[in-house]
Design an enzyme around this catalytic site. Structure first.
Site, PDB file in Angstrom:
ATOM      1  N   LYS A  64       0.732  -1.271  -0.050  1.00 40.96           N
ATOM      2  CA  LYS A  64      -0.009  -0.039   0.005  1.00 40.96           C
ATOM      3  C   LYS A  64       0.941   1.260   0.104  1.00 40.96           C
ATOM      4  O   LYS A  64       1.761   1.422   0.977  1.00 40.96           O
ATOM      5  CB  LYS A  64      -0.822   0.079   1.447  1.00 40.96           C
ATOM      6  CG  LYS A  64      -1.854   1.087   1.189  1.00 40.96           C
ATOM      7  CD  LYS A  64      -2.731   1.379   2.564  1.00 40.96           C
ATOM      8  CE  LYS A  64      -3.463   2.347   2.655  1.00 40.96           C
ATOM      9  NZ  LYS A  64      -4.140   2.314   4.088  1.00 40.96           N
ATOM     10  N   ASP A  75       0.038   2.404   5.572  1.00 36.93           N
ATOM     11  CA  ASP A  75      -0.124   1.802   6.956  1.00 36.93           C
ATOM     12  C   ASP A  75      -0.692   0.220   6.755  1.00 36.93           C
ATOM     13  O   ASP A  75      -2.108   0.544   6.753  1.00 36.93           O
ATOM     14  CB  ASP A  75      -1.055   2.771   7.683  1.00 36.93           C
ATOM     15  CG  ASP A  75      -2.513   3.092   6.829  1.00 36.93           C
ATOM     16  OD1 ASP A  75      -2.388   3.666   5.684  1.00 36.93           O
ATOM     17  OD2 ASP A  75      -3.668   2.863   7.165  1.00 36.93           O
ATOM     18  N   CYS A  76      -0.169  -0.501   6.543  1.00 37.78           N
ATOM     19  CA  CYS A  76      -0.921  -2.008   6.567  1.00 37.78           C
ATOM     20  C   CYS A  76      -0.093  -2.790   7.439  1.00 37.78           C
ATOM     21  O   CYS A  76       1.204  -2.982   6.996  1.00 37.78           O
ATOM     22  CB  CYS A  76      -0.855  -2.511   5.224  1.00 37.78           C
ATOM     23  SG  CYS A  76      -1.369  -4.257   5.068  1.00 37.78           S
ATOM     24  N   LYS A 103      -7.043   1.922  -7.793  1.00 36.67           N
ATOM     25  CA  LYS A 103      -6.107   0.719  -8.077  1.00 36.67           C
ATOM     26  C   LYS A 103      -6.165   0.553  -9.507  1.00 36.67           C
ATOM     27  O   LYS A 103      -7.133   0.525 -10.426  1.00 36.67           O
ATOM     28  CB  LYS A 103      -6.953  -0.447  -7.466  1.00 36.67           C
ATOM     29  CG  LYS A 103      -7.179  -0.549  -6.069  1.00 36.67           C
ATOM     30  CD  LYS A 103      -8.072  -1.606  -5.427  1.00 36.67           C
ATOM     31  CE  LYS A 103      -8.308  -1.356  -3.834  1.00 36.67           C
ATOM     32  NZ  LYS A 103      -9.296  -2.335  -3.389  1.00 36.67           N
ATOM     33  N   VAL A 116      -3.547  -5.845  -0.371  1.00 31.58           N
ATOM     34  CA  VAL A 116      -2.018  -6.460  -0.237  1.00 31.58           C
ATOM     35  C   VAL A 116      -1.967  -6.741   1.254  1.00 31.58           C
ATOM     36  O   VAL A 116      -2.853  -6.579   1.940  1.00 31.58           O
ATOM     37  CB  VAL A 116      -1.302  -4.848  -0.244  1.00 31.58           C
ATOM     38  CG1 VAL A 116      -1.377  -4.137  -1.573  1.00 31.58           C
ATOM     39  CG2 VAL A 116      -1.982  -3.924   0.695  1.00 31.58           C
ATOM     40  N   SER A 129      -0.856 -12.569   4.210  1.00 38.22           N
ATOM     41  CA  SER A 129       0.362 -12.556   4.978  1.00 38.22           C
ATOM     42  C   SER A 129       0.770 -13.986   5.587  1.00 38.22           C
ATOM     43  O   SER A 129       1.876 -14.056   5.680  1.00 38.22           O
ATOM     44  CB  SER A 129       0.386 -11.387   5.925  1.00 38.22           C
ATOM     45  OG  SER A 129      -0.702 -11.674   6.845  1.00 38.22           O
ATOM     46  N   HIS A 230       0.333   0.122  15.421  1.00 39.73           N
ATOM     47  CA  HIS A 230      -0.822   0.770  15.128  1.00 39.73           C
ATOM     48  C   HIS A 230      -1.801   1.251  16.316  1.00 39.73           C
ATOM     49  O   HIS A 230      -2.221   2.302  16.351  1.00 39.73           O
ATOM     50  CB  HIS A 230      -1.804  -0.068  14.206  1.00 39.73           C
ATOM     51  CG  HIS A 230      -1.234   0.169  12.884  1.00 39.73           C
ATOM     52  ND1 HIS A 230      -1.875   0.424  11.889  1.00 39.73           N
ATOM     53  CD2 HIS A 230      -0.118  -0.208  12.203  1.00 39.73           C
ATOM     54  CE1 HIS A 230      -1.493   0.369  10.729  1.00 39.73           C
ATOM     55  NE2 HIS A 230      -0.091  -0.187  10.799  1.00 39.73           N
ATOM     56  N   TRP A 277      -6.463   5.052   9.761  1.00 44.75           N
ATOM     57  CA  TRP A 277      -7.630   4.580  10.717  1.00 44.75           C
ATOM     58  C   TRP A 277      -8.726   5.346  10.693  1.00 44.75           C
ATOM     59  O   TRP A 277      -9.878   5.212  11.331  1.00 44.75           O
ATOM     60  CB  TRP A 277      -6.959   4.396  12.173  1.00 44.75           C
ATOM     61  CG  TRP A 277      -6.201   3.096  12.233  1.00 44.75           C
ATOM     62  CD1 TRP A 277      -5.094   2.983  12.220  1.00 44.75           C
ATOM     63  CD2 TRP A 277      -6.887   1.583  12.298  1.00 44.75           C
ATOM     64  NE1 TRP A 277      -4.604   1.431  12.522  1.00 44.75           N
ATOM     65  CE2 TRP A 277      -5.690   1.012  12.499  1.00 44.75           C
ATOM     66  CE3 TRP A 277      -8.020   1.242  12.170  1.00 44.75           C
ATOM     67  CZ2 TRP A 277      -5.854  -0.318  12.332  1.00 44.75           C
ATOM     68  CZ3 TRP A 277      -8.175  -0.095  12.430  1.00 44.75           C
ATOM     69  CH2 TRP A 277      -7.226  -0.983  12.565  1.00 44.75           C
TER      70      TRP A 277
END
Length: 283
Positions: A64, A75-76, A103, A116, A129, A230, A277
């Site tokens: 991302k 932020d992932c 995208k 992602v 992941s 996070h 967020w």
């Protein structure tokens, strides 16, 4: 940057190998993709020679793109988990930044759900992941990052409790206490060598170091660390909330994880986490 934590003697050996063999070390480059498939080259990052793995071609990883700063990682926490695994295994990678708010067609073809992280392994694009990190562990077992099955779930409930508390508009709905219960149980695991008990929110096993599996970082830490990052940023910003000082072992654990070079290399910008967020917090 792919790095390896080495002693001075090992560092000298790595430098000698580089000098004697005349090796041209691979360098990482980031590619940013938007809907018009335009490619922008981000500044290159040096890759430190690894004594653990020999990979000539960097792995392609779709990540991302930051929604606040161009050419920066977004932020992932799940993407950071994959990048941490690559870093800790000293594997080179080429990040392809994808604007998830716009995208590109090529990305949707290889990731129909538009999610992602995504990595290219053996000429196939692999999502998720969990799947990616397991595949990397099997393909590159050194250095090992496997967490014993009986310890793999430690801390796994913290993230959903954090999200529930962050999104909550009712201070009396119990979401804060639920998060504190999980953090307290994790703190107990880090503090004491306790056997598993049915009355604990999470399982506790004998620990002999600062990480979940002892002195060496493992896959469980690489999964939990980004989520705690996070948690710290989002709750601090949106609820003026921080982990109580009484949970000193959790705070020490976070400091240990956050200070690792691999983590510093792969973390999202603080402002990016905050903005990431915002839609969930504001509803």
């Amino acid at each position: 940057m792919s790095t390896v934590k080495i002693t001075p003697s090992t560092a000298s050996l790595a430098i000698s190998i580089k000098q004697l063999a005349g090796i041209q070390l691979p360098r990482l480059q980031n590619t940013i993709f938007t809907s018009n498939s335009t490619k922008l080259r981000a500044p290159r990052r040096a890759f430190t020679v690894s004594m653990a793995a020999s990979v000539d071609t960097p792995f392609e990883v779709c990540v991302k793109q930051s929604i606040t700063t161009p050419n920066k990682l977004g932020d992932c926490p799940f993407t950071q988990r994959v990048l941490l695994t690559l870093e800790e295994k000293h594997l080179p990678y080429d990040m392809k930044f994808v604007d998830l708010s716009n995208k590109p067609d090529w990305f949707l073809k290889i990731s129909p759900e538009g999610k992602v992280p995504l990595i290219k392994l053996d000429e196939k694009w692999v999502p998720d992941s969990d799947v990616i990190t397991q595949a990397l562990e099997e393909k590159f077992p050194e250095p090992p990052l496997t967490t014993p099955p009986e310890k793999a779930s430690i801390g796994s409930k913290i993230f959903p409790k954090f999200v529930a508390f962050l999104k909550s508009k009712d201070p009396t709905d119990g979401t804060e206490q639920a998060l504190l219960d999980e953090l307290t149980a994790f703190n107990d695991c880090l503090k004491e060598n306790l056997p598993a008990t049915v009355d604990k929110v999470i399982l506790c096993f004998q620990l002999k170091g600062p990480f979940i599996n002892g002195n060496e970082v493992s896959a469980a830490d690489l999964s939990l660390g980004p989520k705690l990052y996070h948690l710290e940023i989002a709750l601090g910003h949106y609820k003026n909330w921080s982990i109580p000082d009484s949970l000193s072992y959790v705070k020490s654990y976070m400091k240990s994880i956050f200070s690792r070079e691999s983590f510093i290399n792969t973390r999202a910008l603080k402002e990016g986490v905050i903005e990431g967020w915002r839609p969930k917090v504001m509803g």
